[in-house]
Design an enzyme around this catalytic site. Structure first.
Site, PDB file in Angstrom:
ATOM      1  N   SER A  18       0.812  -1.212   0.000  1.00 29.43           N
ATOM      2  CA  SER A  18       0.000   0.000   0.000  1.00 29.43           C
ATOM      3  C   SER A  18       0.849   1.268   0.000  1.00 29.43           C
ATOM      4  CB  SER A  18      -0.920   0.010   1.232  1.00 29.43           C
ATOM      5  OG  SER A  18      -1.862  -1.021   1.157  1.00 29.43           O
ATOM      6  N   GLN A  19       0.215   2.331  -0.441  1.00 27.22           N
ATOM      7  CA  GLN A  19       0.828   3.659  -0.412  1.00 27.22           C
ATOM      8  C   GLN A  19       1.188   4.002   1.039  1.00 27.22           C
ATOM      9  OE1 GLN A  19      -1.725   6.381  -2.399  1.00 27.22           O
ATOM     10  NE2 GLN A  19      -0.608   8.216  -1.773  1.00 27.22           N
TER      11      GLN A  19
END
Length: 215
Positions: A64-65
């Protein structure tokens, strides 16, 4: 990225970016600073580990970011005595961040390859309070429930009932909810004596929560 000075500068920019996205919790920022995202990004994407973007990992999944990891972690409000359940180990990065904040982290992953790779990184980093387990995360871990905190890193149509049932009264769940992979909302659920309290946090985009084990 082999230049030590460039590496230090990249990590400083990394933390600055996370702050600029609205993350203010000191404990969360310290955890993000301590856990090197580069340890969880391999191959051709390793040099992009400090960019605020999701990156591909094995089994068709993503890491994920970082700013989303930080914002979800902040929303979870993890205390040092908390027992945390994570659904969707992926690279292991989110669980490693949680390990700095909680007493114990159980991370469930349907893809054996991902769980084993994440556990190797946990062991290499000396993260002794986090365990990756190969199982269908949609059912949670009823034998170890209840949990003080539950975080789901895949999108469900609704907060999953079996997971809500495993949340301690007063506990918090953070979960992306949405019927498509383009329109999802991050939800915080607090379990009260008389039911559940829901709060919408922000728009997000995650892979779907899938039942069963991966190949």
């Amino acid at each position: 990225m082999s230049d030590p000075d460039a590496l230090i500068e990249a990590r400083m920019r990394f933390i600055y970016t996370i702050r600029s996205r609205g993350v203010t919790d000191t404990r969360v920022l310290q955890a993000m600073e301590k856990i090197d995202r580069r340890a969880f990004v391999t191959g051709i994407f390793a040099d992009r580990a400090y960019e605020d973007m999701p990156l591909p990992i094995a089994c068709g999944q993503t890491i994920s970011q970082p700013s989303v990891v930080a914002l979800m972690t902040e929303a979870l409000q993890v205390g040092p005595r908390d027992k945390v359940l994570e659904i969707g180990t992926g690279s292991g990065y989110q669980a490693a961040i949680l390990s700095q904040l909680a007493r114990r982290v159980y991370s469930l992953e349907r893809h054996r390859q991902l769980a084993q790779a994440a556990q190797k990184v946990f062991d290499a980093l000396g993260l002794n309070n986090v365990t990756a387990m190969v199982t269908d995360g949609s059912h949670g871990l009823p034998d170890i429930a209840p949990f003080d905190r539950i975080i789901v890193t895949a999108a469900a149509e609704d907060p999953p009932g079996p997971l809500l049932a495993q949340l301690r009264i007063g506990g918090i769940m953070v979960v992306p909810v949405g019927q498509s992979d383009t329109v999802q909302t991050l939800i915080r659920v607090i379990r009260r004596d008389d039911g559940y309290e829901y709060e919408e946090l922000r728009a997000v985009r995650f892979v779907p929560l899938v039942e069963g084990l991966g190949q």
